[in-house]
Design an enzyme around this catalytic site. Structure first.
Site, PDB file in Angstrom:
ATOM      1  N   GLU A 234     -10.483  -1.585   5.165  1.00 18.53           N
ATOM      2  CA  GLU A 234      -9.322  -1.907   5.987  1.00 18.53           C
ATOM      3  C   GLU A 234      -9.742  -2.031   7.446  1.00 18.53           C
ATOM      4  OE1 GLU A 234      -6.256   1.089   6.147  1.00 18.53           O
ATOM      5  OE2 GLU A 234      -4.862  -0.236   7.177  1.00 18.53           O
TER       6      GLU A 234
ATOM      7  N   GLN B  74       0.825  -1.208   0.000  1.00 18.82           N
ATOM      8  CA  GLN B  74       0.000   0.000   0.000  1.00 18.82           C
ATOM      9  C   GLN B  74       0.860   1.258   0.000  1.00 18.82           C
ATOM     10  OE1 GLN B  74      -2.134   0.547   3.715  1.00 18.82           O
ATOM     11  NE2 GLN B  74      -3.747   1.727   2.733  1.00 18.82           N
ATOM     12  N   GLY B  75       0.630   2.145  -0.937  1.00 16.73           N
ATOM     13  CA  GLY B  75       1.376   3.398  -1.015  1.00 16.73           C
ATOM     14  C   GLY B  75       0.516   4.587  -0.628  1.00 16.73           C
ATOM     15  N   TYR B  76       0.256   4.713   0.646  1.00 16.08           N
ATOM     16  CA  TYR B  76      -0.596   5.806   1.144  1.00 16.08           C
ATOM     17  C   TYR B  76       0.228   6.848   1.900  1.00 16.08           C
ATOM     18  CZ  TYR B  76      -5.379   4.142   0.170  1.00 16.08           C
ATOM     19  OH  TYR B  76      -6.557   3.795  -0.424  1.00 16.08           O
ATOM     20  N   SER B  77       0.692   6.488   3.131  1.00 15.82           N
ATOM     21  CA  SER B  77       1.355   7.450   4.021  1.00 15.82           C
ATOM     22  C   SER B  77       2.624   8.011   3.403  1.00 15.82           C
ATOM     23  CB  SER B  77       1.731   6.787   5.344  1.00 15.82           C
ATOM     24  OG  SER B  77       0.591   6.411   6.050  1.00 15.82           O
TER      25      SER B  77
ATOM     26  N   SER C   7      -4.917   6.441  13.065  1.00 15.78           N
ATOM     27  CA  SER C   7      -4.637   6.305  14.505  1.00 15.78           C
ATOM     28  C   SER C   7      -5.942   6.250  15.300  1.00 15.78           C
ATOM     29  CB  SER C   7      -3.795   7.490  14.987  1.00 15.78           C
ATOM     30  OG  SER C   7      -4.606   8.654  15.047  1.00 15.78           O
ATOM     31  N   ASN C   8      -5.863   5.742  16.512  1.00 17.57           N
ATOM     32  CA  ASN C   8      -7.082   5.637  17.307  1.00 17.57           C
ATOM     33  C   ASN C   8      -7.660   7.014  17.650  1.00 17.57           C
ATOM     34  OD1 ASN C   8      -6.623   2.957  17.030  1.00 17.57           O
ATOM     35  ND2 ASN C   8      -6.731   2.455  19.221  1.00 17.57           N
ATOM     36  N   GLU C   9      -6.804   8.028  17.656  1.00 18.93           N
ATOM     37  CA  GLU C   9      -7.329   9.390  17.840  1.00 18.93           C
ATOM     38  C   GLU C   9      -8.194   9.774  16.635  1.00 18.93           C
ATOM     39  OE1 GLU C   9      -4.151   8.554  18.285  1.00 18.93           O
ATOM     40  OE2 GLU C   9      -3.732   9.030  20.381  1.00 18.93           O
TER      41      GLU C   9
END
Lengths: 398, 361
Positions: free
Chosen positions: A244, A125-128, A383-385
């Site tokens: 996801e 996966q090329g996201y971040s 993230s969970n935030e």
């Protein structure tokens, strides 16, 4: 309302269980508990499932799907977890495939889906990007149109198992002048062997190599590798992220990990007494099991809703937050349980391939590295935030 | 009541801080930890030359300090993630002959079945003429690979888990019948399994009377005080790094420090570290009290430090995001050290129970 599985579901469960007992590849046994895999391991397991006709339970039947109900898919996952099979990497199966099925051309579906289900290609996966994590839409990797090709330049990061991958799906900025950041992004498929693609390992705090930096320098790919419309990639990216998250609860694997934890707690002693009989530790395990039960039934409710045609929505953020908290808690308690033998560090040990290195109990060797490694779960996949922000906004309307 | 340091103590802190800054930077430390032998003998010589090995001793004992000096040094060692076994040698062994740096100690007290219980000893020391013969297996002796000697607990009498009959011995690592298996630890240090097979030692190897659980408890409490100070050093580095990072890291066009949810977490981290500082002072100043008061202080400090260390290390990684997960950044290394300190000499639950028992009288 009914908590029981139907007789058909029970029969299905037994069928899956039998298959796993008989057909799970011998060479993969025990690998899941060590959390160390090779590319070929993943492909072999996928191939094994494909040969049984179970290569892609969630896909439509015409592309090789099983036509299972969502409850059957849940049972299948539970049984795999119970048998401690190695995981199916989500990148091709659960991330790219839903996007292709929803937005890809027929040619793209025909080209890319069969090798995924057959266990022939490995995707990443090329996201971040270094500057774009939670704020993914600010991504800077560019794809500039040059005739029938895009020329891609930029850097992706946290590319999980990128060093195993044949292909990567990349979010690129195709219109830097778009008014909003979310506009002007395209979803492009890149063969990892294309000149200009470079993968550099990132070693994580537990000493393992799972993630990578992926660099693109004048990487030329055909325009035909773009999925859907130009500049509409953000829509597809978000669609993918919902998928996801839906698999991220990991109930089955956590249940198995609870069993493992209990086995360890029954073996470890303090003053000669197994610590599972220690009221403080027993209470901690019980609290964890209660949390896990709540998550299991929350996931079942979500699946039941899905079965009635309600696709994964913002509720999947709940599964991600609670699922990862439980996974982390499990590694915390395992670390506590093993006591002094949490300290010895065995990654890369022993070099000669002997897997019975006799210092401390075997179950202690990975306790601390896994505890450290699992901190990633509250960071990755949004993230969970960010998940809490999604619930606040999309569910509570805040 | 006075929580001020003397100017000599300030100077000691400055000296150790400079040593850490100049010779114990993160990259150097990482390189040392991941190669053989995993420590720097020349660093140990420097400790000796600078007088650091004398600092835990009072003037009457041939040094110039005491527990407060130990606390000061351990906090700075925490910031540097020091590998060399200062704790085992200068705090636990605490013997003549270490000040010059010639003897280095490992602490062989734990056993595979013993968990954190100091009296659960299967290792035996049988009287043999004037001396003793030792047999047994000691687990996870920190500093073992660097040690010239071990402090060993072994049973001189009684049953495996009796309070009576716990002897304390000094055994040279090269004594006949001593073997070790050395390995790295998760936090970049080194430890050993130590095996004793019919190891003969003289009468002078025995420290005390041969019935000295109280002494072992006292020494471990002193080690706990030092560890709590080391943890404070780790916490301060993590908190500073996290606040800095949150100000620099921009997402959604603003520094992530502007998000209230992260501000509150960093405030919680700050408060936890302050409470840990208080506990490190408290336990250090109470080491001279009677056994019960000292033990309560040590357990209380270990509980608070364990909780604070977990909260701070986890949130530091979380707020650093993916970067916090990398081996390249220092955050993960402090995370691992705090995690290991959390269990060394007993985890939160162990010390809560010990405290509860002592507190109930």
């Amino acid at each position: 309302m009914d908590l029981e599985f139907s007789p058909e579901d029970i029969a299905f469960r037994d069928e899956v269980r039998k298959f796993l007992e008989e057909s799970y590849p011998e060479s993969l046994r025990g690998k899941a508990s060590r959390d160390e895999y090779e590319r070929e391991d993943f492909l072999l397991w996928q191939k094994t499932l494909y040969e049984r006709g179970w290569g892609a339970p969630a896909w439509p039947k015409e592309y090789g799907g099983t036509g299972w109900t969502s409850i059957q898919r849940f049972i299948f996952q539970e049984e795999c977890a119970r048998a401690e099979t190695i995981p199916i990497p989500p990148f091709g199966m659960n991330m790219l495939a839903p996007v292709l099925l929803a937005f890809g051309s027929e040619e793209q579906k025909q080209e890319y889906l069969p090798p995924i289900i057959k266990g022939e290609t490995f995707w990443c996966q090329g996201y971040s990007e270094p500057g774009s994590g939670s704020d993914l839409a600010s991504l800077k990797t560019t794809a500039v149109r040059d005739g029938d090709e895009y020329v891609i330049n930029g850097q992706k990061t946290w590319t999980t198992l990128g060093h195993f991958a044949d292909w990567i799906f990349v979010l690129c900025r195709t219109d830097p002048s778009a008014k909003k950041l979310q506009e002007g992004i395209s979803f492009i498929l890149v063969n990892m062997k294309t000149p200009g693609v470079e993968v550099k390992p990132i070693i994580t705090l537990d000493g393992s190599h799972e993630v990578n930096e992926t660099w693109f320098t004048d990487v030329r790919v055909p325009v035909a590798n773009r999925v859907g419309e130009e500049n509409k990639g953000w829509t597809y990216a978000k669609y993918l992220l919902l998928h996801e998250r839906s698999g991220i609860a990991g109930v089955g694997r956590s249940k198995r990990a609870v069993e493992r934890l209990k086995e360890i707690a029954a073996t470890e002693v303090s003053h000669g007494e197994p610590i599972i009989h220690d009221p403080t530790f027993a209470r901690k395990i019980a609290e964890l099991e209660v949390d896990l039960t709540a998550l299991e039934y929350t996931e079942l409710r979500t699946l039941a809703a899905e079965a009635q045609g309600k696709g994964p929505g913002p509720e999947s953020s709940l599964l991600k937050v609670k699922g990862t908290e439980i996974q982390q808690r499990l590694t915390e308690l395992t670390l506590e349980a093993v006591g002094n033998y949490a300290a010895p560090y065995f990654r890369g040990f022993p070099k000669d391939g002997d897997n019975a290195y006799p210092i401390g109990p075997g179950y202690a060797h990975m306790a601390a590295p896994l505890y450290a490694n699992m901190r990633k779960t509250s960071i990755y996949g949004g993230s969970n935030e960010i998940q809490r922000n999604i619930i606040a906004k999309a569910v509570l309307g805040l | 009541m006075d929580f001020n340091f003397t100017s000599e103590q300030d100077q000691l802190r400055d000296m150790v801080a400079r040593l850490m800054r100049e010779q114990y930077d993160f990259d150097t430390r990482r390189k040392i930890a991941s190669s053989e032998p995993g420590w720097r003998p020349e660093m140990w010589s420097q400790f000796a030359e600078l007088g650091l090995l004398a600092a835990p001793f009072t003037e009457e004992e041939g040094g110039f300090g005491g527990p407060i000096e130990t606390m000061i040094m351990m906090e700075e060692f925490g910031k540097g993630l020091v590998i060399e076994p200062f704790l085992q040698t200068a705090v636990i062994a605490f013997l003549q002959g270490i000040i010059g740096g010639e003897k280095i100690f490992g602490f062989a007290y734990a056993e595979p079945q013993g968990r954190y219980n100091l009296n659960d000893l299967a290792t035996t020391a049988k009287k043999d003429g004037d001396g003793y013969v030792l047999n047994g297996h000691k687990a996870v002796a920190h500093g073992g690979p660097m040690a010239t000697h071990f402090i060993v607990t072994a049973r001189t009498g009684g049953d495996q888990r009796d309070d009576k009959g716990v002897g304390v011995f000094i055994v040279a690592k090269d004594a006949k019948g001593v073997t070790t298996r050395d390995y790295p630890t998760v936090d970049g240090q080194r430890a050993s399994e130590v095996y004793f097979e019919n190891v003969s030692v003289g009468a002078d190897a025995l420290i005390g009377s041969g019935d000295d659980l109280a002494l072992v408890e006292k020494v471990v409490d002193e080690a706990i005080a030092a560890l709590c100070a080391e943890a404070v050093g780790c916490m301060k580095v993590l908190n500073e790094a996290t606040v800095d990072y949150s100000k620099q890291r921009k997402q959604f066009g603003v520094p992530i420090a502007s998000f209230q949810v992260l501000q509150h977490r960093m405030v919680d981290m700050f408060m936890a570290a302050e409470q840990a500082v208080s506990m490190a002072y408290m336990v250090t100043l109470k080491l001279g009290e009677d056994d019960v008061e000292r033990a309560k202080a040590a357990s209380a400090a270990k509980v608070q430090t364990g909780k604070a260390g977990k909260l701070i290390s986890q949130d530091a990684v979380q707020i650093h995001g993916g970067m916090g997960m990398t081996d390249e950044l220092n955050v993960g290394h402090y995370f691992k050290r705090l995690t290991m300190i959390g269990q060394q000499f007993g985890d939160v639950d162990f010390h809560l129970k010990r405290y509860a028992k002592l507190s109930a009288g």
